[in-house]
Motif scaffolding. Structure first.
Motif, PDB file in Angstrom:
ATOM      1  N   ARG A  66     -51.379 -40.548  -1.942  1.00  0.00           N
ATOM      2  CA  ARG A  66     -51.671 -40.470  -0.503  1.00  0.00           C
ATOM      3  C   ARG A  66     -50.398 -40.021   0.199  1.00  0.00           C
ATOM      4  N   ILE A  87     -61.673 -37.605   6.989  1.00  0.00           N
ATOM      5  CA  ILE A  87     -62.151 -38.849   6.383  1.00  0.00           C
ATOM      6  C   ILE A  87     -62.325 -39.918   7.458  1.00  0.00           C
ATOM      7  N   ILE A 100     -57.189 -39.699   9.221  1.00  0.00           N
ATOM      8  CA  ILE A 100     -57.058 -39.500   7.780  1.00  0.00           C
ATOM      9  C   ILE A 100     -57.884 -38.272   7.406  1.00  0.00           C
ATOM     10  N   GLN A 102     -58.408 -35.065   4.118  1.00  0.00           N
ATOM     11  CA  GLN A 102     -58.368 -34.906   2.669  1.00  0.00           C
ATOM     12  C   GLN A 102     -58.069 -33.458   2.340  1.00  0.00           C
ATOM     13  N   ARG A 107     -56.652 -35.388  -2.186  1.00  0.00           N
ATOM     14  CA  ARG A 107     -55.595 -36.298  -1.760  1.00  0.00           C
ATOM     15  C   ARG A 107     -55.830 -36.681  -0.309  1.00  0.00           C
ATOM     16  N   LYS A 108     -55.701 -37.969  -0.005  1.00  0.00           N
ATOM     17  CA  LYS A 108     -55.827 -38.415   1.381  1.00  0.00           C
ATOM     18  C   LYS A 108     -54.485 -38.225   2.074  1.00  0.00           C
ATOM     19  N   GLU A 110     -52.570 -39.005   5.835  1.00  0.00           N
ATOM     20  CA  GLU A 110     -52.557 -39.607   7.172  1.00  0.00           C
ATOM     21  C   GLU A 110     -51.761 -38.698   8.090  1.00  0.00           C
TER      22      GLU A 110
END
Length: 114
Positions: A66, A87, A100, A102, A107-108, A110
């Protein structure tokens, strides 16, 4: 205290990822070191983000990492991305205004507004 200066992600679709991360505000050079693989390397301030192709014996990119980036305007960035990428819609949290998203490998990320 140490500070982060390098992030390397590996993918089967480096061109797609460089375009995605460009929409977040990164700029890249495409090059290689010696006989190593061609890859994208960000230019400018902050940690260096490099996008490498997957090693030959790996078929799937890691999507458990992340990432978090501070950006000038979360809403402006989200307007540039497909809805499927988002997300969690932007909201004000105890850490600030954030969302958030992706990346194309899952992969996330922020996004925190500066």
């Amino acid at each position: 205290m140490p500070h982060l200066h390098l992030i390397v992600i590996k993918t089967s679709q480096p061109d797609l990822l460089s375009g995605f991360y460009t929409s977040l505000g990164f700029q890249f050079h495409y090059h290689r070191h010696g006989n190593g693989p061609f890859h994208y390397a960000s230019v400018g301030e902050g940690p260096l983000l490099e996008i490498y192709p997957l090693p030959k014996n790996v078929t799937v990119a890691d999507h458990t990492t992340r990432l978090g980036f501070t950006v000038a305007n979360v809403d402006d960035i989200l307007q540039k991305l497909p809805e499927a990428t988002i997300i969690s819609a932007p909201e004000l949290t105890e850490w600030g205004y954030s969302a958030i998203i992706q990346d194309p490998d899952g992969r996330k990320i922020e996004l925190l507004q500066a």
